[in-house]
Design a protein around this motif. Structure first.
Motif, PDB file in Angstrom:
ATOM      1  N   ALA A   1      66.264  51.811  -2.951  1.00  0.00           N
ATOM      2  CA  ALA A   1      65.946  53.095  -4.067  1.00  0.00           C
ATOM      3  C   ALA A   1      65.488  53.053  -5.377  1.00  0.00           C
ATOM      4  CB  ALA A   1      67.748  53.679  -3.810  1.00  0.00           C
TER       5      ALA A   1
ATOM      6  N   ALA B   1      71.651  52.653  -9.030  1.00  0.00           N
ATOM      7  CA  ALA B   1      71.553  52.703  -7.575  1.00  0.00           C
ATOM      8  C   ALA B   1      72.066  51.499  -7.628  1.00  0.00           C
ATOM      9  CB  ALA B   1      69.781  51.875  -7.136  1.00  0.00           C
TER      10      ALA B   1
ATOM     11  N   GLY C   1      69.703  56.909  -3.882  1.00  0.00           N
ATOM     12  CA  GLY C   1      70.169  55.851  -3.259  1.00  0.00           C
ATOM     13  C   GLY C   1      71.337  55.807  -1.955  1.00  0.00           C
TER      14      GLY C   1
ATOM     15  N   ALA D   1      67.106  56.439   0.896  1.00  0.00           N
ATOM     16  CA  ALA D   1      66.813  56.036  -0.049  1.00  0.00           C
ATOM     17  C   ALA D   1      65.807  55.251  -0.843  1.00  0.00           C
ATOM     18  CB  ALA D   1      68.004  54.353   0.324  1.00  0.00           C
ATOM     19  N   GLN D   2      64.479  55.232  -0.050  1.00  0.00           N
ATOM     20  CA  GLN D   2      63.196  55.030  -0.666  1.00  0.00           C
ATOM     21  C   GLN D   2      62.878  56.260  -1.672  1.00  0.00           C
ATOM     22  OE1 GLN D   2      59.836  54.110   1.663  1.00  0.00           O
ATOM     23  NE2 GLN D   2      59.251  52.570   0.935  1.00  0.00           N
TER      24      GLN D   2
ATOM     25  N   GLN E   1      64.382  59.193  -1.770  1.00  0.00           N
ATOM     26  CA  GLN E   1      65.248  59.722  -3.375  1.00  0.00           C
ATOM     27  C   GLN E   1      64.964  58.187  -4.023  1.00  0.00           C
ATOM     28  OE1 GLN E   1      69.428  59.257  -2.545  1.00  0.00           O
ATOM     29  NE2 GLN E   1      69.454  61.198  -3.669  1.00  0.00           N
ATOM     30  N   GLY E   2      64.608  57.965  -3.745  1.00  0.00           N
ATOM     31  CA  GLY E   2      64.656  56.776  -5.057  1.00  0.00           C
ATOM     32  C   GLY E   2      63.220  56.971  -6.329  1.00  0.00           C
TER      33      GLY E   2
END
Length: 417
Positions: free
Chosen positions: A26, A120, A287, A309-310, A312-313
């Motif tokens: 994230a 994060a 994340g 997580a990826q 949303q980051g």
């Protein structure tokens, strides 16, 4: 939630950088996205891990098998971070956050001011206190953990896995394929209880049993002792199992300590709005640590998997620059066991009805999971072509009817029942 921080320029005022705390996917993706979206000011990525950002999904799979080197887990080549103008501080712990001064205090006494901050910080592995400090007991969260466990699983022997979630069962599969005798102990009535309906989880359990793994449920181990051949685990006063090695895989909890000490709103995660904004207008979160509004209106939710997580980051990084686009995606993830590719999208724990094509028992199926007339999840076993279109249906409001699913019948191989 507060109004967005004033300005949101593509560069910061003065010398204060944008700072990302947490070098998991994230945080790392957020830093890369800030640059890709045109942010040109100073940018710092801080991580406790001594390694540069790396991919975690292979840790319990090919890294543990010895089929993927540590170097190949790198998220980007080592030189890429400096080339993008991202200052990466590895092995660095933030001990305190002062929102009023917009300053981070680092272990050792240094300070780092920020213009805006993204937390994060991810999750911390849940520990079993009774197993702490005993030789032969392992956990799996970091690259260092995976390499240590890989080296420990050479030569054969007996392994006790505490926890029958995704990571625990992936470790069990790798160890069994390597010739180890494996026992799994789970406190819940069913394995994979947080990620799959019981009917589907039992099929995965049966797969492990067919490969010689003993899965015991309803077991709460409360004492561990070192012995001459490894570790003894106890259920009350009774010996439950002796093993050469033990892996504790009982999940993670959100690492909210820094946010809590700073006075941010926290409730099993840092509370954020759909844009990733926290209770402080200059701080965002993304994340595993972020608890956001549920996309189905079911209160709030967190995701603990790589892909959400990826995603949303990246989304929150754009909102730090003033894009103003809510993040409403549903999570999806995958897991591998003995050649089984199991893919899950959405929130299967919400379902009260399931439609299946194929065979659950043979782990060759596509399933749609419903709550009333809303499609809440899709699960596919060894049907990757079917998964993508079904994943895209999840989260689109009330689920499609049978007629609308007709176009997928060729992919699914037979009508939904």
């Amino acid at each position: 939630m507060p109004e967005p921080a004033p300005g949101s320029p593509t560069h910061t005022d003065g010398d204060r950088p944008l700072v990302v705390v947490g070098s998991g996917v994230a945080g790392a993706t957020a830093a890369l996205t800030l640059r890709a979206e045109g942010y040109t000011g100073p940018l710092v990525l801080i991580g406790q891990d001594p390694e540069l950002p790396y991919r975690r999904p292979p840790l319990s799979k090919d890294v543990l098998r010895g089929k993927q080197s540590a170097e190949r887990t790198a998220l980007r080549p080592a030189t890429a971070w400096a080339e993008q103008g991202i200052e990466v501080r590895t092995g660095t712990t933030v001990t305190r956050l002062d929102p009023a001064a917009r300053t981070l205090v680092l272990e050792g006494g240094g300070e780092l001011p920020y213009e805006r901050l993204l937390l994060a910080t991810g999750g911390r592995v849940r520990r079993v206190a009774a197993a702490e400090g005993i030789d032969g007991v392992h956990q799996l969260r970091t690259l260092a953990d995976a390499l240590a466990l890989r080296d420990a699983l050479t030569g054969g022997g007996s392994l006790l896995v505490v926890g029958a979630g995704l990571i625990g069962l992936e470790v069990a599969a790798v160890a069994r394929e390597s010739g180890w005798e494996v026992t799994v102990a789970e406190t819940a009535p069913e394995p994979l209880g947080r990620v799959l309906p019981a009917r589907l989880a039992r099929a995965v359990t049966a797969l492990h049993a067919s490969h010689g793994v003993e899965v015991r449920t309803g077991v709460l181990l409360d004492r561990f002792e070192a012995h001459e051949q490894g570790v003894a685990a106890y259920l009350g006063q009774d010996l439950f199992h002796k093993a050469d090695r033990v892996v504790v895989a009982v999940g993670t909890s959100p690492d909210t300590a820094l946010a809590e000490r700073a006075g941010l709103a926290v409730d099993d995660g840092i509370l954020v709005d759909a844009y990733g904004a926290t209770s402080d207008p200059y701080i965002h979160a993304a994340g595993d640590v972020a608890r956001r509004p549920h996309p189905f209106g079911e209160g709030t939710c967190r995701a603990e998997n790589w892909t959400p997580a990826q995603d949303q980051g990246a989304a929150v990084a754009r909102n730090m620059l003033g894009k103003g686009v809510p993040y409403t995606a549903v999570p999806w993830y995958w897991t591998h066991h003995y050649g089984l590719n199991l893919q899950v999208a959405g929130y299967p724990q919400l379902a009260d009805r399931i439609q299946v094509t194929g065979s659950i028992e043979e782990l060759d199926f596509a399933a749609l999971l419903w709550r009333g007339d809303r499609l809440v999840s899709a699960v596919c076993a060894n049907r990757p072509r079917a998964f993508r279109p079904l994943k895209d249906l999840v989260g689109g409001g009330p689920g499609p009817g049978r007629e609308e699913l007709a176009e997928f019948r060729a992919v699914l191989a037979e009508p939904l029942g």
